[in-house]
Design a protein around this motif. Structure first.
Motif, PDB file in Angstrom:
ATOM      1  N   SER A   1     -19.601  58.910  75.824  1.00 15.26           N
ATOM      2  CA  SER A   1     -20.445  60.064  75.108  1.00 15.26           C
ATOM      3  C   SER A   1     -19.912  61.340  75.485  1.00 15.26           C
ATOM      4  CB  SER A   1     -21.850  59.808  75.717  1.00 15.26           C
ATOM      5  OG  SER A   1     -22.929  60.685  75.078  1.00 15.26           O
ATOM      6  N   GLN A   2     -20.665  62.229  74.857  1.00 14.79           N
ATOM      7  CA  GLN A   2     -20.225  63.793  74.845  1.00 14.79           C
ATOM      8  C   GLN A   2     -20.605  64.152  76.212  1.00 14.79           C
ATOM      9  OE1 GLN A   2     -21.691  66.612  71.894  1.00 14.79           O
ATOM     10  NE2 GLN A   2     -21.557  68.141  73.595  1.00 14.79           N
ATOM     11  N   ILE A   3     -19.480  64.989  76.891  1.00 12.72           N
ATOM     12  CA  ILE A   3     -19.900  65.521  78.343  1.00 12.72           C
ATOM     13  C   ILE A   3     -20.474  66.895  78.031  1.00 12.72           C
ATOM     14  CG2 ILE A   3     -18.570  65.981  80.536  1.00 12.72           C
ATOM     15  CD1 ILE A   3     -16.431  64.182  79.731  1.00 12.72           C
ATOM     16  N   PHE A   4     -21.368  67.115  79.155  1.00 16.83           N
ATOM     17  CA  PHE A   4     -22.014  68.316  79.141  1.00 16.83           C
ATOM     18  C   PHE A   4     -21.377  69.189  80.162  1.00 16.83           C
ATOM     19  CE2 PHE A   4     -25.397  67.397  76.055  1.00 16.83           C
ATOM     20  CZ  PHE A   4     -25.642  68.473  75.179  1.00 16.83           C
ATOM     21  N   ASP A   5     -21.340  68.318  81.252  1.00 14.41           N
ATOM     22  CA  ASP A   5     -21.000  69.201  82.716  1.00 14.41           C
ATOM     23  C   ASP A   5     -20.037  68.461  83.423  1.00 14.41           C
ATOM     24  OD1 ASP A   5     -20.611  71.035  84.469  1.00 14.41           O
ATOM     25  OD2 ASP A   5     -22.720  71.155  85.321  1.00 14.41           O
ATOM     26  N   LEU A   6     -19.288  68.736  84.195  1.00 20.00           N
ATOM     27  CA  LEU A   6     -18.662  67.963  85.184  1.00 20.00           C
ATOM     28  C   LEU A   6     -18.305  68.691  86.699  1.00 20.00           C
ATOM     29  CD1 LEU A   6     -15.174  68.922  85.515  1.00 20.00           C
ATOM     30  CD2 LEU A   6     -15.212  68.910  83.129  1.00 20.00           C
ATOM     31  N   VAL A   7     -18.327  67.923  87.674  1.00 24.75           N
ATOM     32  CA  VAL A   7     -17.997  68.500  88.877  1.00 24.75           C
ATOM     33  C   VAL A   7     -17.393  67.513  89.791  1.00 24.75           C
ATOM     34  CG1 VAL A   7     -20.236  67.438  89.871  1.00 24.75           C
ATOM     35  CG2 VAL A   7     -19.303  69.537  90.898  1.00 24.75           C
ATOM     36  N   PHE A   8     -16.430  68.219  90.855  1.00 22.63           N
ATOM     37  CA  PHE A   8     -15.651  67.447  91.604  1.00 22.63           C
ATOM     38  C   PHE A   8     -16.536  67.240  92.936  1.00 22.63           C
ATOM     39  CE2 PHE A   8     -12.446  68.570  88.482  1.00 22.63           C
ATOM     40  CZ  PHE A   8     -11.645  67.391  88.354  1.00 22.63           C
TER      41      PHE A   8
ATOM     42  N   ALA B   1     -12.968  72.634  85.700  1.00 23.12           N
ATOM     43  CA  ALA B   1     -13.128  72.622  86.985  1.00 23.12           C
ATOM     44  C   ALA B   1     -11.814  71.980  87.601  1.00 23.12           C
ATOM     45  CB  ALA B   1     -14.435  71.900  87.700  1.00 23.12           C
ATOM     46  N   ILE B   2     -11.866  72.728  88.981  1.00 15.80           N
ATOM     47  CA  ILE B   2     -10.537  71.935  89.770  1.00 15.80           C
ATOM     48  C   ILE B   2     -10.997  71.259  90.929  1.00 15.80           C
ATOM     49  CG2 ILE B   2      -8.444  72.871  90.946  1.00 15.80           C
ATOM     50  CD1 ILE B   2      -8.021  75.099  89.232  1.00 15.80           C
ATOM     51  N   ASP B   3     -10.417  70.296  91.413  1.00 16.98           N
ATOM     52  CA  ASP B   3     -10.819  69.432  92.205  1.00 16.98           C
ATOM     53  C   ASP B   3     -10.541  69.921  93.726  1.00 16.98           C
ATOM     54  OD1 ASP B   3      -8.044  68.990  92.555  1.00 16.98           O
ATOM     55  OD2 ASP B   3      -8.146  66.909  92.675  1.00 16.98           O
ATOM     56  N   GLN B   4     -11.007  69.224  94.756  1.00 13.62           N
ATOM     57  CA  GLN B   4     -10.913  69.629  95.898  1.00 13.62           C
ATOM     58  C   GLN B   4     -11.139  71.264  96.521  1.00 13.62           C
ATOM     59  OE1 GLN B   4      -9.444  67.525  98.695  1.00 13.62           O
ATOM     60  NE2 GLN B   4      -9.959  66.145  97.031  1.00 13.62           N
ATOM     61  N   ASN B   5     -12.564  71.510  95.883  1.00 16.10           N
ATOM     62  CA  ASN B   5     -13.379  72.714  95.922  1.00 16.10           C
ATOM     63  C   ASN B   5     -12.622  73.715  95.381  1.00 16.10           C
ATOM     64  OD1 ASN B   5     -15.637  73.778  96.668  1.00 16.10           O
ATOM     65  ND2 ASN B   5     -15.015  74.323  98.794  1.00 16.10           N
ATOM     66  N   GLY B   6     -11.812  73.701  94.322  1.00 22.27           N
ATOM     67  CA  GLY B   6     -11.039  74.718  93.652  1.00 22.27           C
ATOM     68  C   GLY B   6      -9.687  74.885  94.169  1.00 22.27           C
ATOM     69  N   GLU B   7      -9.253  74.041  95.077  1.00 20.86           N
ATOM     70  CA  GLU B   7      -7.993  74.086  95.870  1.00 20.86           C
ATOM     71  C   GLU B   7      -7.105  72.791  95.540  1.00 20.86           C
ATOM     72  OE1 GLU B   7      -6.821  76.773  97.090  1.00 20.86           O
ATOM     73  OE2 GLU B   7      -8.718  77.942  97.068  1.00 20.86           O
ATOM     74  N   GLY B   8      -7.493  72.048  94.535  1.00 17.78           N
ATOM     75  CA  GLY B   8      -6.598  70.999  94.428  1.00 17.78           C
ATOM     76  C   GLY B   8      -5.370  70.893  93.409  1.00 17.78           C
ATOM     77  N   ARG B   9      -5.331  69.754  93.122  1.00 17.24           N
ATOM     78  CA  ARG B   9      -4.226  69.614  92.166  1.00 17.24           C
ATOM     79  C   ARG B   9      -4.406  69.325  90.633  1.00 17.24           C
ATOM     80  NH1 ARG B   9      -0.173  64.123  92.616  1.00 17.24           N
ATOM     81  NH2 ARG B   9       0.888  64.432  90.440  1.00 17.24           N
TER      82      ARG B   9
END
Length: 397
Positions: A8-15, A279-287
């Motif tokens: 389904s369509q994604i509204f939000d994502l978070v790592f 969004a970037i994983d590892q609290n914004g410091e990931g790969r």
């Protein structure tokens, strides 16, 4: 990593802040979690549907043990990320559908709804801590300034506001003038000294906290459509202090350097679907960087491949070093279509024109240019980090 189908369509994502897990909230009300590895393999870990109405926003706490979801049902759901079970539901938390959620402190998170109402919550209490009603249109994004304990909100009413969560007043600490445009996304640069806001008209508005929040100090035009999502580069990249990722309604995720302003390349292409969350994983410091549009898939892009510097082992001449100064690395241009960019990089001269005079960092010496030739029309040696594109990208709209 191949695209992750979610149904389904994604509204939000978070790592997850430390684990290799990504959570998505969907139009059909589902919240799905996927675990992935360094090789790009993934598997679904849980799928729940706390409400039949769309889930618009997600936020994890500091250790990732708890996930809060909210949306059109006007309720807030607390989920145990280890089991995928809903252990707390706050029904009718708002009078209007909830659009954004963000964790601020170990025992505080906030929500913003379609009517511009912002509420602060303590997970240990049933009722909100405080309520703010200074906005009159939807809350589009939140930004948390950890060192100042301040919450920045952007709204469709065209204003940005700053809330001191330590105070007891129900009025904001500061609120900008009407920017005559919907403010859709927000991120910090220059170690938090400047705030960049994406707008409906495709302009990046830059605020400087030391000069007050009344109005922006710089405006960077160029995106052909609205800038719905903004994200900083991980601090491991040399120019992360002034380089951001932008998600636009034209379906492209771009790398844009500010001060001087320069388009460095395109990271991901969602085709005709707008990009509304990145969004970037590892609290914004990931790969890995996740991006979501109106497709039924989550696109995961490897930043190491995008910014891979193939010539890192060879000697760099002083001329090449100066042309690459301030950039985060070599952009992989092999997968960027020729028509994927509305234009090219700004010239250094035009970029410096956008730099505000109040910059808190020492200015570097610039090479003198010969003559008064048009820098956009003049032919010059292409730096190894620049791309071939029409120079009209950052022309005023």
């Amino acid at each position: 990593m191949p695209d992750i189908p979610v149904g389904s369509q994604i509204f939000d994502l978070v790592f997850h802040p430390t684990d290799t897990t990504v959570y998505t909230s969907l139009l059909d009300g589902h919240i799905k979690a996927f675990r992935y590895d360094e090789q790009g393999q993934y598997q679904q870990t849980f799928s729940i549907r706390p409400s039949k109405r769309s889930c618009r926003s997600l936020a994890t706490n500091q250790d990732g043990s708890r996930l809060h979801g909210a949306g059109k049902a006007k309720s807030i759901f607390a989920i145990d990320t280890s089991t995928g079970d809903v252990f707390d539901t706050r029904k009718d938390a708002h009078d209007s559908p909830i659009n954004r959620t963000k964790h601020l402190l170990p025992n505080m998170f906030c929500t913003g709804d379609d009517d511009g109402v912002i509420k602060l919550w303590d997970p240990r209490q049933l009722q909100e801590i405080r309520q703010y009603v200074h906005h009159f249109d939807f809350i589009s994004d939140f930004l948390w300034l950890e060192n100042k304990r301040q919450l920045i909100s952007t709204s469709g009413d065209g204003t940005l506001s700053v809330i001191d969560v330590r105070g007891r007043k129900t009025e904001p600490l500061a609120q900008s003038e009407d920017q005559e445009d919907e403010l859709l996304s927000v991120v910090t640069i220059r170690n938090g000294s400047k705030v960049v806001v994406g707008t409906q008209l495709g302009i990046l508005s830059i605020f400087n906290a030391t000069h007050g929040w009344g109005d922006c100090v710089d405006r960077v035009p160029g995106h052909p459509q609205s800038i719905d999502a903004l994200c900083r580069l991980p601090s491991s990249y040399p120019s992360s202090h002034s380089t951001i990722l932008t998600g636009s309604s034209d379906g492209l995720m771009r790398v844009v350097q500010l001060f001087p302003t320069k388009l460095l390349g395109v990271v991901a292409d969602h085709g005709s679907f707008p990009i509304e969350r990145i969004a970037i994983d590892q609290n914004g410091e990931g790969r890995w960087i996740g991006s979501a549009g109106h497709e039924d898939v989550l696109k995961m892009t490897d930043l190491r491949e995008v910014f891979e510097d193939e010539d890192s082992d060879r000697d760099v001449s002083p001329e090449e070093h100066e042309s690459d100064e301030g950039e985060s690395g070599s952009i992989d241009r092999s997968n960027v279509p020729a028509d994927a960019v509305e234009g090219g990089a700004l010239s250094d001269a035009e970029g410096r024109g956008n730099e505000s005079s109040e910059s808190e960092e020492p200015k570097e010496k610039k090479r003198k240019r010969k003559g008064q030739k048009d820098t956009l029309a003049a032919k010059k040696k292409k730096g190894r980090n620049e791309i071939d594109a029409d120079p009209s990208f950052f022309a005023g709209l």
